[in-house]
Design an enzyme around this catalytic site. Structure first.
Site: not given
Length: 268
Positions: A50, A52, A200
């Site tokens: 997945r 974001d 991130r």
């Protein structure tokens, strides 16, 4: 049922992320709608990981099960036609027939991500939304040295989102390299799986090292703290790209390159 493996490219700017959600358009939803339009079948596709909202992909891998047998070429063209007519920023780069034992998520051995930073004084025009703009000069060599303190098997609690649903913060990071070409700094990460916001979090922390505010030892100390509060600021999603997935018998990548590099869904 006939199983098909697809390589997918997308611009994540207009989506709430990969996964189908009620609060906005998703990449998964866009592809499933294209399959419905092309085949008349309602399916639930599975992705290798997945992403974001705002995160992009150049080599996301998915599989879909259809009751009708298609030639991969015709299926690819049909899906791309429906995606294009719907105004989606999604493209099916390749389609192959797959074994019933192939699973885009659970068969994956390694996932490869790229984080792009553009370090210059002038604001972004062509690259807006496609990279993290940093107006300060960054020392990529210090960033790379700091990144090496994170490679290996560690408890990455510091670098996981408070909303991460993974059962364990333990991960093996195979690669975290930082290179520079002109104004562009690239951070490349490889692991079997990643925690929510892990890459991130790495990028935001390494930026502090590149600015001279942190040393490699500070990054190591943050890792060893096993405390989310010790992490640097989380970098924006704009610069993150899901690049490639390795499988036992094949490496699936838009460039068809071999790259040697250790299951949860990624939300990096």
């Amino acid at each position: 049922m006939f199983r098909y493996r697809m390589i997918v490219e997308y611009d994540g700017s207009q989506y709430v992320g990969w996964q189908r959600q009620d609060n906005g358009p998703s990449v998964q939803g866009a592809i499933e709608k294209a399959i419905l339009s092309a085949s008349g079948e309602v399916v639930s596709i599975r992705g290798a990981g997945r992403t974001d909202s705002g995160v992009h992909a150049m080599g996301q891998v998915v599989h879909a099960d259809l009751s009708k047998e298609w030639s991969p070429f015709k299926l690819q063209n049909a899906l791309n036609a429906h995606l294009r007519l719907s105004g989606e920023r999604v493209a099916i780069l390749d389609v192959e027939s797959a074994s019933e034992f192939f699973d885009a998520r659970f068969s994956a051995l390694r996932r490869h991500y790229l984080y792009r930073i553009i370090s210059r004084r002038a604001p972004l025009a062509l690259e807006a939304g496609k990279a993290w703009f940093v107006a300060k000069t960054l020392d990529h060599e210090v960033m790379h040295a700091a990144a090496q303190t994170l490679v290996g098997k560690h408890d990455f609690t510091t670098f996981r989102s408070a909303n991460c649903q993974a059962n364990s913060p333990i991960r093996t990071l195979d690669r975290l390299d930082v290179t520079r070409s002109g104004d562009l700094i690239e951070i490349r990460a490889t692991a079997q799986s990643f925690l929510h916001n892990q890459i991130r979090s790495f990028a935001g922390t390494l930026k502090l090292a590149g600015e001279g505010r942190w040393t490699p030892d500070d990054v190591r100390a943050a890792l060893e703290a096993r405390d989310r509060k010790a992490c640097g600021p989380v970098a924006p999603p704009d610069g993150l790209y899901f690049m490639q997935v390795d499988y036992p018998d094949v490496i699936v990548d838009r460039r068809k390159e071999t790259e040697t590099a250790d299951v949860d869904d990624d939300l990096s």
